[in-house]
Write an enzyme that holds these catalytic residues in place. Structure first.
Site, PDB file in Angstrom:
ATOM      1  N   GLY A  16       0.816  -1.219   0.000  1.00  9.42           N
ATOM      2  CA  GLY A  16       0.000   0.000   0.000  1.00  9.42           C
ATOM      3  C   GLY A  16       0.845   1.262   0.000  1.00  9.42           C
ATOM      4  N   GLU A  35      10.923   3.338   5.759  1.00 10.35           N
ATOM      5  CA  GLU A  35      10.724   1.898   5.970  1.00 10.35           C
ATOM      6  C   GLU A  35      11.731   1.440   7.029  1.00 10.35           C
ATOM      7  OE1 GLU A  35       8.605  -0.668   5.102  1.00 10.35           O
ATOM      8  OE2 GLU A  35       9.938  -1.756   6.445  1.00 10.35           O
ATOM      9  N   CYS A  43       4.024  -8.692   2.081  1.00  9.35           N
ATOM     10  CA  CYS A  43       3.720  -9.492   0.890  1.00  9.35           C
ATOM     11  C   CYS A  43       4.990  -9.970   0.203  1.00  9.35           C
ATOM     12  CB  CYS A  43       2.866  -8.677  -0.088  1.00  9.35           C
ATOM     13  SG  CYS A  43       2.629  -9.499  -1.668  1.00  9.35           S
ATOM     14  N   ALA A 115       9.908   5.440  11.390  1.00 12.29           N
ATOM     15  CA  ALA A 115       9.355   6.798  11.486  1.00 12.29           C
ATOM     16  C   ALA A 115       8.373   6.882  12.642  1.00 12.29           C
ATOM     17  CB  ALA A 115       8.632   7.149  10.184  1.00 12.29           C
ATOM     18  N   GLY A 175      -6.319 -21.777  12.486  1.00 13.94           N
ATOM     19  CA  GLY A 175      -7.124 -22.439  11.453  1.00 13.94           C
ATOM     20  C   GLY A 175      -7.445 -21.513  10.303  1.00 13.94           C
ATOM     21  N   TYR A 177      -5.933 -18.565   7.128  1.00 16.77           N
ATOM     22  CA  TYR A 177      -5.139 -18.596   5.898  1.00 16.77           C
ATOM     23  C   TYR A 177      -3.728 -19.147   6.136  1.00 16.77           C
ATOM     24  CZ  TYR A 177      -8.168 -15.242   3.294  1.00 16.77           C
ATOM     25  OH  TYR A 177      -9.184 -14.607   2.638  1.00 16.77           O
ATOM     26  N   ARG A 204     -12.743 -20.939   9.267  1.00 13.24           N
ATOM     27  CA  ARG A 204     -14.022 -20.353   9.685  1.00 13.24           C
ATOM     28  C   ARG A 204     -14.306 -19.123   8.827  1.00 13.24           C
ATOM     29  NH1 ARG A 204     -15.774 -16.438  13.234  1.00 13.24           N
ATOM     30  NH2 ARG A 204     -13.647 -15.903  13.871  1.00 13.24           N
ATOM     31  N   GLY A 262      -3.566 -15.320  13.821  1.00 13.67           N
ATOM     32  CA  GLY A 262      -4.011 -13.975  13.504  1.00 13.67           C
ATOM     33  C   GLY A 262      -2.877 -12.974  13.526  1.00 13.67           C
ATOM     34  N   ASP A 303      -3.235  -3.269   5.770  1.00 10.92           N
ATOM     35  CA  ASP A 303      -3.502  -4.073   6.971  1.00 10.92           C
ATOM     36  C   ASP A 303      -3.574  -3.247   8.248  1.00 10.92           C
ATOM     37  OD1 ASP A 303      -3.296  -6.100   5.155  1.00 10.92           O
ATOM     38  OD2 ASP A 303      -1.738  -7.224   6.211  1.00 10.92           O
ATOM     39  N   ALA A 341      -7.876 -16.038  -2.247  1.00 13.77           N
ATOM     40  CA  ALA A 341      -7.458 -17.434  -2.384  1.00 13.77           C
ATOM     41  C   ALA A 341      -6.680 -17.848  -1.150  1.00 13.77           C
ATOM     42  CB  ALA A 341      -6.580 -17.598  -3.616  1.00 13.77           C
ATOM     43  N   HIS A 436     -13.009 -26.871 -23.103  1.00  8.09           N
ATOM     44  CA  HIS A 436     -12.938 -28.282 -22.790  1.00  8.09           C
ATOM     45  C   HIS A 436     -11.587 -28.857 -23.138  1.00  8.09           C
ATOM     46  CE1 HIS A 436     -14.722 -32.137 -21.928  1.00  8.09           C
ATOM     47  NE2 HIS A 436     -14.233 -32.612 -23.051  1.00  8.09           N
TER      48      HIS A 436
HETATM   49  P1  NDP Z   1      -6.725 -15.460  10.230  1.00 10.07           P
HETATM   50  O1  NDP Z   1      -7.477 -14.356  10.831  1.00 10.07           O
HETATM   51  O2  NDP Z   1      -7.022 -15.905   8.856  1.00 10.07           O
HETATM   52  O3  NDP Z   1      -6.815 -16.742  11.155  1.00 10.07           O
HETATM   53  C1  NDP Z   1      -6.496 -16.688  12.495  1.00 10.07           C
HETATM   54  C2  NDP Z   1      -6.743 -18.060  13.078  1.00 10.07           C
HETATM   55  O4  NDP Z   1      -6.298 -18.097  14.421  1.00 10.07           O
HETATM   56  C3  NDP Z   1      -8.215 -18.407  13.094  1.00 10.07           C
HETATM   57  O5  NDP Z   1      -8.336 -19.785  12.844  1.00 10.07           O
HETATM   58  C4  NDP Z   1      -8.618 -18.062  14.520  1.00 10.07           C
HETATM   59  O6  NDP Z   1      -9.676 -18.821  15.009  1.00 10.07           O
HETATM   60  C5  NDP Z   1      -7.365 -18.433  15.277  1.00 10.07           C
HETATM   61  N1  NDP Z   1      -7.206 -17.660  16.509  1.00 10.07           N
HETATM   62  C6  NDP Z   1      -7.362 -16.341  16.683  1.00 10.07           C
HETATM   63  N2  NDP Z   1      -7.080 -15.989  17.942  1.00 10.07           N
HETATM   64  C7  NDP Z   1      -6.736 -17.120  18.591  1.00 10.07           C
HETATM   65  C8  NDP Z   1      -6.343 -17.408  19.920  1.00 10.07           C
HETATM   66  N3  NDP Z   1      -6.248 -16.452  20.829  1.00 10.07           N
HETATM   67  N4  NDP Z   1      -6.051 -18.681  20.236  1.00 10.07           N
HETATM   68  C9  NDP Z   1      -6.155 -19.655  19.305  1.00 10.07           C
HETATM   69  N5  NDP Z   1      -6.518 -19.444  18.031  1.00 10.07           N
HETATM   70  C10 NDP Z   1      -6.803 -18.194  17.671  1.00 10.07           C
HETATM   71  O7  NDP Z   1      -5.214 -15.037  10.428  1.00 10.07           O
HETATM   72  P2  NDP Z   1      -3.876 -15.484   9.747  1.00 10.07           P
HETATM   73  O8  NDP Z   1      -2.837 -15.197  10.745  1.00 10.07           O
HETATM   74  O9  NDP Z   1      -3.972 -16.848   9.180  1.00 10.07           O
HETATM   75  O10 NDP Z   1      -3.760 -14.474   8.542  1.00 10.07           O
HETATM   76  C11 NDP Z   1      -3.931 -13.066   8.739  1.00 10.07           C
HETATM   77  C12 NDP Z   1      -4.557 -12.417   7.558  1.00 10.07           C
HETATM   78  O11 NDP Z   1      -3.594 -12.310   6.526  1.00 10.07           O
HETATM   79  C13 NDP Z   1      -5.695 -13.204   6.918  1.00 10.07           C
HETATM   80  O12 NDP Z   1      -6.923 -12.972   7.527  1.00 10.07           O
HETATM   81  C14 NDP Z   1      -5.664 -12.694   5.517  1.00 10.07           C
HETATM   82  O13 NDP Z   1      -6.421 -11.523   5.454  1.00 10.07           O
HETATM   83  C15 NDP Z   1      -4.206 -12.423   5.283  1.00 10.07           C
HETATM   84  N6  NDP Z   1      -3.589 -13.510   4.519  1.00 10.07           N
HETATM   85  C16 NDP Z   1      -4.002 -13.756   3.249  1.00 10.07           C
HETATM   86  C17 NDP Z   1      -3.452 -14.776   2.522  1.00 10.07           C
HETATM   87  C18 NDP Z   1      -3.937 -15.046   1.144  1.00 10.07           C
HETATM   88  O14 NDP Z   1      -4.558 -14.167   0.563  1.00 10.07           O
HETATM   89  N7  NDP Z   1      -3.698 -16.207   0.595  1.00 10.07           N
HETATM   90  C19 NDP Z   1      -2.404 -15.615   3.056  1.00 10.07           C
HETATM   91  C20 NDP Z   1      -2.057 -15.294   4.405  1.00 10.07           C
HETATM   92  C21 NDP Z   1      -2.634 -14.280   5.091  1.00 10.07           C
HETATM   93  P3  NDP Z   1     -11.205 -18.469  14.669  1.00 10.07           P
HETATM   94  O15 NDP Z   1     -11.399 -18.772  13.237  1.00 10.07           O
HETATM   95  O16 NDP Z   1     -11.948 -19.394  15.564  1.00 10.07           O
HETATM   96  O17 NDP Z   1     -11.383 -17.035  15.018  1.00 10.07           O
END
Ligand code: NDP
Length: 459
Positions: A16, A35, A43, A115, A175, A177, A204, A262, A303, A341, A436
């Site tokens: 960004g 930076e 990314c 910065a 669970g 990305y 989820r 997260g 972000d 994706a 096809h």
């Molecule tokens: P996500 O938000 O996708 O997933 C976080 C995971 O951690 C969820 O399964 C969540 O559970 C779990 N969680 C959250 N807090 C806790 C906790 N305190 N204890 C245990 N588990 C927890 O985050 P990521 O870190 O995977 O990725 C961050 C962001 O980066 C993504 O949301 C996406 O926007 C971006 N990204 C995109 C990609 C792509 O485009 N291919 C690749 C990688 C990242 P619950 O689901 O139950 O909340």
């Protein structure tokens, strides 16, 4: 004489920030950028790009196996982690150079260092103060690290890209990305992988059919799941192995624990609140539809604003910011219908509403779904299924969502996303002639809706 040193000062040279800086400079604005780490941001340096290179690397394992069904005898393949990491690092360094050159070519002045905002028009980098009419915050995010005993022994995706050796046994916590992508990478490269997730099924928020397919396919590949539990504490043994105790009372012995639970916006210690920039509960910079913060000359994209945390979204937010502030064409970023994706294996790509979301919003929906073995696997013998699904508004006939799990899902959904963004109807999909033999043609040949839940129950 100009009132400020710069017309625009950008904090953070990720997707960004760099886009905002370059595009603003192209309008004739005098632009500076700071930076603290490496140009390119999450990314390029430790996210999408190196991750996808690792995904490619991990998939060769199956490609070698699959080749046999096509008559190829591949001698026993050996994988060398240091080679992969060194090659990946070389490419990332090249890309960082490209980013620097792009900024330089655009006339953006680069300041290497962290910065801090001194006031709404003044930033300080390495002891040097500079003023700017407009400030753009684009500092991104960082992995969230929970507070458990022994958690210092865990790594995050940041470190996963630089491990000195491929761990034999890996636990991946989370669970989302990053967790499913890295579980797939480690599994494909030969590690024994256990994924620990607090819910009943990964991903989820994604469509339930996507979640079920991903879960089933990951299990087939040998990834073990520990559902409905989280880490309680971690202890390191003298031999370096980790004992990971889970809250369900079970324990894992692994060589590496990777946290992917997260990410959080990087706003700490930036002087934002002191400069009148309001933050939300999770530390994200609060912005309006034009990416403007509570301080009228300060904007934020990507972000750090925790809207949709994807590189192309940050780029689009930055473009809308430049149009608004430097081109006199105020434009709010359209966050609707953003495709995304997940590069797990097989990959996922989606655009629009899930079935559950559509059922909440539309009076009546029709669901079209296909689950099939990709043609390639008729000869490879691999037991892998692809799943494609369309969610249709039964009244307006518009396609509300498209979901896919399977090879090339991201490449396929990108095109579908254009049609959906344009408001395409099911009949327009049906009128499109397929290519096809492809998996993609399924999206234009889905003729029979799946029975509605009440119909299914009656049968
Ligand atoms: P996500 O938000 O996708 O997933 C976080 C995971 O951690 C969820 O399964 C969540 O559970 C779990 N969680 C959250 N807090 C806790 C906790 N305190 N204890 C245990 N588990 C927890 O985050 P990521 O870190 O995977 O990725 C961050 C962001 O980066 C993504 O949301 C996406 O926007 C971006 N990204 C995109 C990609 C792509 O485009 N291919 C690749 C990688 C990242 P619950 O689901 O139950 O909340």
């Amino acid at each position: 004489m100009a009132k400020y040193d710069y017309d625009l000062f950008v904090i953070g040279a990720g997707s960004g920030g760099v886009r905002g800086a370059r595009m603003a400079a192209a309008t004739g604005a005098r632009v500076g950028i700071a930076e603290a780490f490496r140009y390119g941001g999450t990314c390029v340096i430790r996210g999408c790009i190196p991750k996808k290179l690792l995904v490619y690397a991990s998939h060769f394992h199956e490609d070698f196996e699959d080749a046999a069904g096509f008559g190829w005898q591949v001698p026993e393949a050996r994988f060398d982690w240091p080679t992969l990491i060194a090659n990946k690092d070389r490419e990332i360094a090249r890309l960082e150079g490209v980013y620097r050159r792009l900024l330089d070519g655009a006339g953006v002045e680069m300041h290497d260092g962290r910065a801090v905002l001194v006031d709404p028009h003044t930033v300080e980098v390495g002891g040097r103060r500079m003023t700017a009419g407009i400030i753009l915050i684009a500092t991104g995010g960082q992995p969230f690290i929970p507070d458990h005993p022994g958690i210092e022994h865990a790594i995050t995706s940041n470190e996963a890209f630089h491990l000195s050796a491929l761990p034999r046994r890996v636990a991946v916590a989370g669970g989302g990305y990053i967790a499913v992508e890295f579980a797939g990478i480690f599994n494909g490269l030969g590690s024994e992988v256990t994924q620990v997730y607090r819910g009943p099924r990964v991903l989820r928020g994604f469509d339930e059919d996507v979640r079920a397919t991903v879960d089933a396919e990951m299990v087939k590949k040998g990834i073990a799941f520990k559902y409905n539990t989280v880490i309680d504490h971690v202890a390191k043994r003298p031999d370096g192995a980790l004992d990971v105790a889970l809250t369900d009372g079970s324990a894992l012995e692994v060589d590496c624990l990777m946290l992917a639970i997260g990410r959080r916006p990087s706003t700490k210690g930036l002087g934002l609140e002191e400069a009148g920039v309001e933050l939300g509960e999770n530390g994200a910079v609060k912005v309006d539809a034009y990416s403007r913060t509570s301080q009228e000359n300060v904007y934020a994209v990507g972000d750090v604003t925790d809207r949709i945390n994807l590189t192309p979204v940050a780029l689009a937010e930055a473009m809308a910011f430049v149009d608004t502030v430097f081109k006199g064409q105020p434009r709010a970023m359209d966050h609707d219908c953003v495709a995304s994706a997940v590069f797990c294996q097989p990959p996922v790509a989606v655009v629009g509403l899930t079935e559950a979301e559509a059922r909440e919003r539309a009076e009546r929906v029709e669901i079209y779904r296909s689950s099939f073995r990709p043609l390639k696997h008729t000869l490879s013998g691999r037991d892998e299924k692809a799943m494609m699904k369309l969610v249709v508004d039964a009244k307006s006939r518009r396609i509300l969502g498209a979901h896919m799990v399977g090879p090339d899902a991201a490449e396929i959904i990108q095109g579908i996303a254009i049609a959906i963004k344009m408001g395409a109807t099911k009949e327009q999909f049906d009128a499109t002639v397929g290519i096809h033999p492809t998996a993609a043609e399924e999206f234009v040949t889905l003729r029979e809706p799946v029975p509605e839940p009440e119909q299914q129950a009656a049968e």
